[in-house]
Design a protein around this motif. Structure first.
Motif, PDB file in Angstrom:
ATOM      1  N   ASP A  59     -36.831   0.664  16.802  1.00 31.64           N
ATOM      2  CA  ASP A  59     -35.852   0.038  16.356  1.00 31.64           C
ATOM      3  C   ASP A  59     -34.648  -0.436  17.147  1.00 31.64           C
ATOM      4  O   ASP A  59     -34.145  -1.554  17.205  1.00 31.64           O
ATOM      5  N   SER A  60     -34.468   0.433  17.986  1.00 30.99           N
ATOM      6  CA  SER A  60     -33.417   0.170  19.016  1.00 30.99           C
ATOM      7  C   SER A  60     -33.613  -0.701  20.147  1.00 30.99           C
ATOM      8  O   SER A  60     -32.608  -1.503  20.654  1.00 30.99           O
TER       9      SER A  60
ATOM     10  N   ASN B 220     -35.132  -3.385  19.205  1.00 31.67           N
ATOM     11  CA  ASN B 220     -35.431  -4.461  18.242  1.00 31.67           C
ATOM     12  C   ASN B 220     -37.077  -5.037  18.224  1.00 31.67           C
ATOM     13  O   ASN B 220     -37.392  -6.188  18.619  1.00 31.67           O
TER      14      ASN B 220
ATOM     15  N   GLU C  76     -38.681  -5.844  15.662  1.00 35.89           N
ATOM     16  CA  GLU C  76     -38.950  -6.896  14.935  1.00 35.89           C
ATOM     17  C   GLU C  76     -38.847  -8.133  15.571  1.00 35.89           C
ATOM     18  O   GLU C  76     -39.171  -9.310  14.888  1.00 35.89           O
ATOM     19  N   GLU C  77     -38.023  -8.198  16.540  1.00 36.66           N
ATOM     20  CA  GLU C  77     -37.802  -9.556  17.310  1.00 36.66           C
ATOM     21  C   GLU C  77     -38.838  -9.906  18.386  1.00 36.66           C
ATOM     22  O   GLU C  77     -38.655 -10.888  18.811  1.00 36.66           O
TER      23      GLU C  77
END
Length: 453
Positions: free
Chosen positions: A289-290, A292, A294-295
């Motif tokens: 998550d850190s 990113n 999802e990007e």
């Protein structure tokens, strides 16, 4: 053929298993008694415990009568030395060496000449090439290139609402892009070679041959076309990650690699200028998550453990990443991955085995039409074989629609000089043409004449 396999690990065992099915006489050499016991109990092979690079052990294995030595131990140096020793003991022997270390592999042409190695195989580099192909066309689950990239074999799964679902192939001909050909279908673990009466079903895994333009039009028609990949996040800093980054960085893709081992991170930062190296546990969702996750356009799980790859890749799917790719090293893992929605699965062992089997068939059939390449599809239940037709082929200059082809065989593509064609019936094969066939037959196809009744 009489074949000696040095190294009874995953690749060595898989090779012995496949080559015995093709009626070759196999001798396996390894220092690991437990590995040899498994091969001895489950395969029709001769097993010898010892160092395959030693002349005395190769002589005991029958090097004088052998046609081929395949060295696939875990050590590059051992594999090269084995091939060198084999060449010293037999002038007629052919040799194959697995060489994985970038320092050696990047100079493999010189090594082949100096050490007399006839074929060099690198599972990690081959896997990296396959991943790079997928990243260049992310709409497909997997992709293979043929005839210098002019034709591609892609696979995808039929979804609910697709125009293919519930339709017979013969009823779709006017609705689909030209110059594509449906060559195989996997349904419930069974391979099919589709004809006009074949009816597609939801969840079928479909294999299509065609040019990039036709395949692109097909995915646009299905509403599943994915734009090019620009950003890639990789978990695992092994050799495959190294080779892959070198390839895709040249294509303009931005790469991040997460690796838990500090020493590996330092090595990667010194050898890969094209990527950002992050020290951390790539299976930790907080770290993903850190960064990113999802990007990113593509997420690739390539740790040394299949279970970690599975869990990490599933998180990538959950976060909505358009393209998720994972690596599998064990036999049953791909089936599990498919059941949880992971479709782009890279199996280095399968790639290596297919390449070597293709080479073996090529030298075995030196007088017939030459086997240029061989690929396993549908989890090994079907084969795609590229032949170079010669004067011995009985199908020359006859319209394809008039050829007495055996069942469950399809001629998928023909290259005549620089022109590549998906055949539809009137085309003819000439001497020197490259011919691509797809088969799910249990009998081994070693020559173009083997596809005829």
């Amino acid at each position: 053929m009489n074949i000696i396999i040095v190294g009874d690990g995953k690749v060595g065992y898989a090779l012995a298993e496949q080559l015995t099915k093709e009626n070759h006489s196999i001798t396996v050499i390894d220092k690991n008694e437990l590995a040899l016991r498994k091969a001895d109990e489950t395969l029709d092979v001769m097993c010898i415990k010892g160092n395959g690079a030693r002349a005395s052990v190769l002589i005991e294995a029958g090097i004088e009568e052998a046609d081929l030595v395949i060295a696939v131990t875990s050590r590059d140096e051992m594999n090269m030395l084995t091939c060198l020793t084999a060449k010293k003991l037999s002038k007629s022997i052919q040799t194959i060496a697995r060489i994985r270390d970038p320092e050696y592999y990047e100079e493999y042409a010189a090594l082949q000449e100096q050490m007399g190695i006839d074929m060099v195989i690198n599972p990690e580099f081959a896997a990296a090439q396959e991943i790079a192909n997928i990243l260049q066309f992310p709409s497909a689950m997997n992709i293979e290139l043929f005839f210098d990239g002019k034709e591609r074999l892609i696979d995808f799964r039929i979804q609910e609402g697709d125009m293919l679902a519930g339709a017979k192939l013969s009823k779709l001909s006017g609705k689909l892009p030209k110059n594509i050909l449906f060559v195989a279908v996997e349904r419930d673990g069974i391979a099919y070679i589709p004809n006009g009466d074949f009816e597609f079903q939801v969840y079928d895994k479909v294999y299509v041959m065609g040019r990039i333009t036709g395949i692109t039009d097909l995915f646009k028609l299905l509403g599943r076309y994915i734009q090019r990949v620009n950003t890639v996040l990789i978990v695992g800093g092994g050799r495959t990650s190294y080779y892959l980054t070198k390839i895709i960085a040249k294509l303009g893709m931005s790469v991040k690699i997460i690796e838990i081992n500090q020493k590996k991170c330092i090595e990667l930062s010194e050898t890969i200028e094209e990527a950002i190296i992050i020290e951390g546990d790539g299976t930790d969702q907080e770290i993903l998550d850190s960064e990113n996750i999802e990007e990113v356009d593509a997420f690739i799980a390539m740790t040394g453990r299949d279970e970690e790859n599975l869990i990490t890749a599933m998180y990538g799917i959950e976060k909505g990443v358009d393209k998720v790719i994972t690596m599998a090293t064990r036999i049953r893992i791909p089936d599990i991955m498919n059941r949880v929605g992971l479709d782009s699965i890279i199996e280095p062992k399968m790639i290596t085995t297919s390449n070597i089997i293709g080479y073996v068939r090529g030298i075995q059939n030196s007088r017939g039409s030459f086997v240029e390449a061989l690929y396993k599809i549908v989890d090994g239940k079907a084969e795609v074989i590229s032949f170079i037709a010669n004067q011995s082929a009985r199908l020359l200059n006859i319209p394809i629609k008039n050829l007495p082809l055996k069942k469950e065989i399809i001629i998928a593509c023909i290259q005549h000089r620089s022109t590549v064609t998906i055949p539809h019936g009137n085309e003819k094969i000439a001497a020197g043409d490259k011919v691509l066939i797809v088969t799910k037959r249990s009998d081994v196809i070693k020559d173009l004449n083997d596809i005829l009744l």
